[in-house]
Design an enzyme around this catalytic site. Structure first.
Site, short mmCIF file in Angstrom:
data_model
loop_
_atom_site.label_atom_id
_atom_site.label_comp_id
_atom_site.label_asym_id
_atom_site.label_seq_id
_atom_site.Cartn_x
_atom_site.Cartn_y
_atom_site.Cartn_z
N ARG A 100 0.86 -1.18 0.00
CA ARG A 100 0.00 0.00 0.00
C ARG A 100 0.89 1.23 0.00
O ARG A 100 1.21 1.77 1.06
CB ARG A 100 -0.86 0.02 1.26
CG ARG A 100 -1.81 -1.15 1.34
CD ARG A 100 -2.60 -1.07 2.62
NE ARG A 100 -3.42 -2.26 2.77
CZ ARG A 100 -3.98 -2.64 3.90
NH1 ARG A 100 -3.81 -1.91 5.00
NH2 ARG A 100 -4.70 -3.72 3.96
N ASP A 123 2.17 4.93 -0.09
CA ASP A 123 1.54 6.15 0.42
C ASP A 123 1.40 7.21 -0.67
O ASP A 123 2.00 7.10 -1.75
CB ASP A 123 2.38 6.71 1.58
CG ASP A 123 2.13 5.94 2.87
OD1 ASP A 123 0.95 5.83 3.26
OD2 ASP A 123 3.11 5.44 3.46
N ARG A 182 11.13 5.95 4.53
CA ARG A 182 11.28 7.41 4.53
C ARG A 182 11.86 7.92 5.85
O ARG A 182 12.59 8.91 5.85
CB ARG A 182 9.93 8.06 4.23
CG ARG A 182 9.50 7.83 2.78
CD ARG A 182 8.03 8.07 2.56
NE ARG A 182 7.66 9.43 2.93
CZ ARG A 182 6.39 9.85 3.06
NH1 ARG A 182 5.40 9.00 2.83
NH2 ARG A 182 6.14 11.09 3.38
#
Lengths: 248, 248
Positions: B50, B52, B197
């Site tokens: 999934r 972002d 990230r």
């Protein structure tokens, strides 16, 4: 009078080419307006190349005459803070007063990118011509050899365009494949309008096996635009670099 | 019941991530709608990751159960003719009925791109984090070694996110510089949300010399999100590849 040269990169997707024209947004117009705002006087830009609508640049070169005492680095920072993200000034420096970005060029290097895989890439759709069927870069490279040296490039000019001379001098050619991308490189002292795109459009016929290197040479020597292939679209074309003598 | 796996690439710039949500355009929603139109029945997509909002994919994998007799190649062609240019289906094939794009994964590979030069590039602004000041990839690479193996990655998770376990297994890490681009590669059996990230945001502090490899290890071992660096923005992140056993 100071003379400042700037190296400019731009994504041509959203512009009607370099040169100012009525009723269309061009890169020149945007850069000129921002430069005038920083230098505080109307600005004339001399540019190495008039790239056509949709064509990109990695190293367009312009020069600006000014009485301003601004540091080149300050001009760069200022311009990049005002310019949209798809236009960046990558370098800038003081040059001799007689330096002319257009007439002082020794040569210009263009690169044309072809994405040769079944489906287009979401990341390259704006920067490479998508060709889903197999292209062989080897005969393309061999055929492209024929344009080296001084030739009349009438077969590869834009149809309606008029020139005093259609002779141009090609210094270097290369065709290489890296992964799924075929790069066509042309370096010349000058180019006719659409010359790279018309050469690439014809070279693709060679890569597809529809014509061979001899046919390509015949087309060049025919000097007839009608005998050449179609004009490759602008979005695969990049003005890679402009070379000057000792200056840049 | 047939089970078809698709490999999808997308430019995440214009999407609110992969997964369907109300009042926002997502990649899943677009692909699902086009697939339903071709297969002529409502479609459920199982996806490997999934991603972002704003994150890109070169090799997202989904699977679709269908009774349709369409050839995978026909489904690919059909989908690519309906999908917008920034979403492309790159591959597709019949897989075993129990293949599940999410649960059958062996590992996922993410790449984070940092453009480390003075000015941003008009061509990479949407695909790499621009860092104008010098980053040293060597201590970044050494520090990133510490995340290899099985660790509790609480220090690098999304703050509000709750998990049964925050332990993940990192199989491979790499930091390399090619020209002006620094690539950070992470391969793991699974990732926490924002994990790549947050690791990259902290690794940048190492590249800047603001913390060292030992500090990076301390942050990992602290299991406290507060001790880590900021979350690197989504536009530098690519889901590179999803690996399965023998299937894909």
């Amino acid at each position: 009078m100071r003379n400042i040269a700037l190296v400019i990169a731009y994504d041509g997707t959203n512009y009607h080419g370099w040169q100012c024209q009525p009723n269309a947004v061009t890169v020149e117009e945007i850069v000129r307006e921002k430069a005038a705002r920083i230098l505080n006087h109307p600005v004339k830009l001399r540019a190495a190349a008039r790239t056509d609508s949709g064509v990109h640049a990695l190293g367009q070169v312009v020069n600006i005459h000014t009485e301003s005492t601004i540091e080149p680095s300050g001009l760069l920072r200022g311009l990049n803070s005002l310019l949209p993200q798809d236009i960046r000034v990558m370098d800038g420096r003081d040059v001799a007063e007689d330096f002319d970005a257009r007439y002082s060029t020794r040569s210009k290097v263009y690169i044309y990118c072809i994405l040769n895989q079944r489906f287009n890439s979401p990341f390259l759709a704006r920067y490479a011509l998508h060709m889903p069927y197999s292209l062989d870069p080897v005969p393309m490279r061999d055929a492209l050899h024929h344009v080296r040296g001084e030739h009349d490039f009438s077969a590869f000019k834009k149809k309606e365009e008029l020139y005093k001379s259609t002779v141009r001098h090609v210094l270097r050619t290369a065709v290489s494949r890296k992964g799924h991308i075929i790069y066509v490189v042309l370096e010349a002292t000058g180019f006719l309008r659409y010359m790279v795109r018309n050469i690439v459009g014809t070279l693709i016929l060679v890569g597809q096996g529809r014509i061979d290197g001899g046919d390509f040479l015949d087309i060049l020597e025919s000097r007839r635009r009608e005998s050449a292939g179609p004009t490759a679209p602008p979005h695969g074309l990049f003005l890679r670099r402009v070379k000057y003598g000792t200056v840049l």
